[in-house]
Scaffold this motif. Structure first.
Motif, PDB file in Angstrom:
ATOM      1  N   VAL A 266      19.671  22.063  26.228  1.00 24.20           N
ATOM      2  CA  VAL A 266      18.588  23.045  26.179  1.00 24.20           C
ATOM      3  C   VAL A 266      17.506  22.679  27.194  1.00 24.20           C
ATOM      4  O   VAL A 266      16.975  23.543  27.905  1.00 24.20           O
ATOM      5  CB  VAL A 266      18.009  23.135  24.757  1.00 24.20           C
ATOM      6  N   GLY A 267      17.185  21.387  27.289  1.00 28.60           N
ATOM      7  CA  GLY A 267      16.226  20.949  28.294  1.00 28.60           C
ATOM      8  C   GLY A 267      16.713  21.228  29.704  1.00 28.60           C
ATOM      9  O   GLY A 267      15.940  21.669  30.576  1.00 28.60           O
ATOM     10  N   ALA A 268      18.002  20.992  29.952  1.00 29.21           N
ATOM     11  CA  ALA A 268      18.573  21.267  31.270  1.00 29.21           C
ATOM     12  C   ALA A 268      18.480  22.746  31.607  1.00 29.21           C
ATOM     13  O   ALA A 268      18.188  23.131  32.751  1.00 29.21           O
ATOM     14  CB  ALA A 268      20.023  20.798  31.313  1.00 29.21           C
ATOM     15  N   LEU A 269      18.728  23.617  30.623  1.00 32.55           N
ATOM     16  CA  LEU A 269      18.613  25.062  30.837  1.00 32.55           C
ATOM     17  C   LEU A 269      17.205  25.447  31.289  1.00 32.55           C
ATOM     18  O   LEU A 269      17.035  26.270  32.203  1.00 32.55           O
ATOM     19  CB  LEU A 269      18.953  25.814  29.552  1.00 32.55           C
ATOM     20  N   LEU A 270      16.196  24.853  30.675  1.00 32.92           N
ATOM     21  CA  LEU A 270      14.812  25.164  31.042  1.00 32.92           C
ATOM     22  C   LEU A 270      14.516  24.750  32.475  1.00 32.92           C
ATOM     23  O   LEU A 270      13.887  25.502  33.240  1.00 32.92           O
ATOM     24  CB  LEU A 270      13.847  24.465  30.080  1.00 32.92           C
ATOM     25  N   THR A 271      14.976  23.561  32.861  1.00 34.62           N
ATOM     26  CA  THR A 271      14.739  23.094  34.224  1.00 34.62           C
ATOM     27  C   THR A 271      15.471  23.966  35.241  1.00 34.62           C
ATOM     28  O   THR A 271      14.923  24.310  36.304  1.00 34.62           O
ATOM     29  CB  THR A 271      15.192  21.630  34.368  1.00 34.62           C
ATOM     30  N   LEU A 272      16.695  24.340  34.941  1.00 32.65           N
ATOM     31  CA  LEU A 272      17.455  25.202  35.848  1.00 32.65           C
ATOM     32  C   LEU A 272      16.777  26.564  35.999  1.00 32.65           C
ATOM     33  O   LEU A 272      16.727  27.134  37.105  1.00 32.65           O
ATOM     34  CB  LEU A 272      18.885  25.371  35.331  1.00 32.65           C
TER      35      LEU A 272
END
Length: 345
Positions: A266-272
């Motif tokens: 979920v954190g990776a999705l936000l950064t992307l």
């Protein structure tokens, strides 16, 4: 049934269940070798009558407390209580508690939570357990190096771990075939046509995390990818955001990503999203756990299912068996993961 002010008795339960008082007593006191059907019938009658076992009388007969502890062994002292906020925020812990209670409630056993973060706390805990504070423990061990499993076995405390111990210890444990799960993620990303695939891992010295890293690397190498960029997190959403920034800096052309748990994904999705990268069009993502975070994510996460509820339930059954038979050999139960397909890959 109408009891007035009289509390329901064993005889009331036996009458509703259609069995003898002795059978009711054996079921409620957790004595083994009771027919599973009778076990279900008796507990159904307990619920219908509202009977509450006399825990004090029961403990005098069995010399047991009717309580087991869920012990979370961490590497911090928690003086400012950072762990508790993580405990209630991470779906992992709630799923474990739910799985344990599905078995313990049926057995009439209570669950107590204990959190230890220092060597002194571990020594005190083992001493309390040896003095009868609980009949046994389910252990969630978070540090890479943890003396608690060895201390419990040396102290003769019935114990079961969720996750394998970091060192060889004669302790019962329930685990997931983490390398297999990582292989499923790698093969799915490759089958989608991804060519530049990275990974966000957990701490490499934690057994489950180590297995996911090694499984992913091996699977990628078998398909000709001799090097995989990896950034480490610590299983939190914030660490997933930071690790994704690191990967984008070092490997800006990534088109596939395996993340070692759903919260970090979920954190990776936000950064992307902040970087203007679309999922799954620009970067396909596979998470790990199949937790509530996976279904709440946008897009919903394709993920490796970690059957935590089933594993925790099995850990509870193993512990109850160990309490009944202290001489039983140390055993392990390994669950197989599956891939759950959603929109992120």
């Amino acid at each position: 049934m109408q009891q007035g002010t009289r509390l329901p008795t064993l005889e009331d339960v036996a009458r509703v269940a259609g069995v003898s008082r002795a059978t009711v007593s054996r079921v409620i006191n957790g004595i083994r070798n009771v027919d599973p059907h009778l076990h279900e019938v008796v507990w159904d009658a307990v619920g219908r009558t509202g009977y509450v076992p006399n825990r004090m009388a029961r403990s005098l007969v069995t010399r047991r407390t009717g309580t087991v502890a869920l012990v979370v062994s961490d590497s911090e002292s928690h003086d400012d209580d950072p762990f508790m906020s993580r405990f209630f925020a991470d779906p992992y812990f709630g799923r474990v508690v739910g799985g344990l209670m599905s078995v313990l409630r049926q057995a009439g056993v209570q669950l107590a939570l204990q959190i230890v973060g220092t060597d002194e706390g571990r020594k005190r805990l083992v001493g309390d357990l040896r003095n009868g504070q609980a009949d046994g423990v389910i252990v969630l061990s978070l540090p890479a190096v943890d003396a608690l499993p060895r201390m419990l076995t040396d102290g003769g405390v019935p114990a079961v771990m969720i996750g394998r111990p970091t060192e060889p210890v004669p302790i019962n444990y329930v685990d997931l075939a983490n390398e297999t799960g990582a292989t499923l993620a790698a093969e799915h990303l490759l089958a989608r046509g991804c060519q530049r695939i990275g990974m966000i891992s957990g701490p490499a010295d934690v057994p489950a995390s180590h297995d996911r890293i090694s499984g992913f690397r091996r699977a990628m190498a078998r398909h000709g990818h001799g090097w995989v960029p990896i950034a480490a997190g610590n299983f939190t959403q914030d660490s997933g955001e930071a690790a994704m920034r690191t990967l984008l800096t070092e490997s800006p052309d990534l088109d596939g990503l395996f993340v070692a748990n759903d919260l970090m994904a979920v954190g990776a999705l936000l950064t992307l999203r902040e970087a203007g990268r679309r999922v799954p069009d620009d970067v396909a993502i596979v998470g790990f756990d199949d937790s509530s975070a996976a279904t709440a994510a946008a897009p919903a996460l394709t993920t490796v299912r970690h059957p935590l509820e089933d594993m925790a339930a099995e850990a509870a059954r193993l512990l109850l068996a160990r309490i009944e038979d202290p001489e039983m050999r140390a055993s392990s139960v390994i669950y197989e993961p599956t891939l759950v397909l959603r929109q992120s890959a």
